[in-house]
Design a protein around this motif. Structure first.
Motif, PDB file in Angstrom:
ATOM      1  N   VAL A   1       0.838  -1.202   0.000  1.00 39.97           N
ATOM      2  CA  VAL A   1       0.000   0.000   0.000  1.00 39.97           C
ATOM      3  C   VAL A   1       0.871   1.249   0.000  1.00 39.97           C
ATOM      4  O   VAL A   1       0.594   2.220  -0.714  1.00 39.97           O
ATOM      5  CB  VAL A   1      -0.975  -0.010   1.199  1.00 39.97           C
ATOM      6  N   ALA A   2       1.962   1.247   0.760  1.00 38.66           N
ATOM      7  CA  ALA A   2       2.856   2.397   0.795  1.00 38.66           C
ATOM      8  C   ALA A   2       3.505   2.629  -0.566  1.00 38.66           C
ATOM      9  O   ALA A   2       3.614   3.776  -1.029  1.00 38.66           O
ATOM     10  CB  ALA A   2       3.918   2.203   1.870  1.00 38.66           C
ATOM     11  N   SER A   3       3.930   1.563  -1.235  1.00 37.00           N
ATOM     12  CA  SER A   3       4.535   1.745  -2.563  1.00 37.00           C
ATOM     13  C   SER A   3       3.488   2.219  -3.567  1.00 37.00           C
ATOM     14  O   SER A   3       3.795   3.037  -4.452  1.00 37.00           O
ATOM     15  CB  SER A   3       5.194   0.448  -3.031  1.00 37.00           C
ATOM     16  N   PHE A   4       2.254   1.757  -3.467  1.00 38.15           N
ATOM     17  CA  PHE A   4       1.190   2.221  -4.351  1.00 38.15           C
ATOM     18  C   PHE A   4       0.940   3.719  -4.148  1.00 38.15           C
ATOM     19  O   PHE A   4       0.781   4.470  -5.122  1.00 38.15           O
ATOM     20  CB  PHE A   4      -0.100   1.435  -4.084  1.00 38.15           C
ATOM     21  N   LEU A   5       0.903   4.163  -2.908  1.00 40.09           N
ATOM     22  CA  LEU A   5       0.674   5.580  -2.630  1.00 40.09           C
ATOM     23  C   LEU A   5       1.819   6.445  -3.160  1.00 40.09           C
ATOM     24  O   LEU A   5       1.591   7.538  -3.679  1.00 40.09           O
ATOM     25  CB  LEU A   5       0.490   5.801  -1.131  1.00 40.09           C
ATOM     26  N   GLU A   6       3.059   5.975  -3.058  1.00 35.71           N
ATOM     27  CA  GLU A   6       4.187   6.744  -3.559  1.00 35.71           C
ATOM     28  C   GLU A   6       4.192   6.792  -5.084  1.00 35.71           C
ATOM     29  O   GLU A   6       4.508   7.823  -5.677  1.00 35.71           O
ATOM     30  CB  GLU A   6       5.500   6.157  -3.045  1.00 35.71           C
ATOM     31  N   GLU A   7       3.856   5.672  -5.754  1.00 35.52           N
ATOM     32  CA  GLU A   7       3.831   5.638  -7.212  1.00 35.52           C
ATOM     33  C   GLU A   7       2.794   6.594  -7.782  1.00 35.52           C
ATOM     34  O   GLU A   7       3.004   7.197  -8.832  1.00 35.52           O
ATOM     35  CB  GLU A   7       3.543   4.224  -7.709  1.00 35.52           C
ATOM     36  N   ASN A   8       1.687   6.732  -7.124  1.00 28.90           N
ATOM     37  CA  ASN A   8       0.606   7.583  -7.618  1.00 28.90           C
ATOM     38  C   ASN A   8       0.651   8.988  -7.027  1.00 28.90           C
ATOM     39  O   ASN A   8      -0.303   9.750  -7.186  1.00 28.90           O
ATOM     40  CB  ASN A   8      -0.752   6.932  -7.334  1.00 28.90           C
ATOM     41  N   ASP A   9       1.735   9.335  -6.358  1.00 27.34           N
ATOM     42  CA  ASP A   9       1.936  10.651  -5.758  1.00 27.34           C
ATOM     43  C   ASP A   9       0.797  11.064  -4.827  1.00 27.34           C
ATOM     44  O   ASP A   9       0.453  12.235  -4.725  1.00 27.34           O
ATOM     45  CB  ASP A   9       2.142  11.724  -6.831  1.00 27.34           C
TER      46      ASP A   9
END
Length: 86
Positions: free
Chosen positions: A68-76
């Motif tokens: 979830v953290a990597s998804f949030l960072e990828e989508n800014d």
């Protein structure tokens, strides 16, 4: 018979009434009236099972939070800034 007990039960304080009701336990008897032994409690795995469940839950939770953290960072949607490190 229950009607004879009703005045006696109503005259007892509430705490004693609750204590008397909670403290009663039923026993299993044979047809002749003999009291049978309490059944043995069989734990599935005991401490090992609890440790396995906790370890599995923490591992799965950390994997989900990492994704979830990597998804949030990828989508800014959430990017930690350098100013927050102070």
């Amino acid at each position: 018979m229950a009607a004879n007990r009703l005045p006696k039960l109503l005259s007892l304080p509430t705490t004693n009434l609750v204590r008397n009701i909670i403290s009663r336990r039923s026993v299993v008897t044979t047809e002749t009236g003999a009291v049978l032994e309490a059944p043995q409690k069989k734990g599935i795995l005991g401490f090992a099972g609890a440790a396995f469940a906790v370890t599995t839950g923490i591992t799965i939770g950390s994997l989900i939070s990492k994704d979830v953290a990597s998804f949030l960072e990828e989508n800014d949607l959430f990017v930690p800034s350098d100013d927050d490190d102070d």
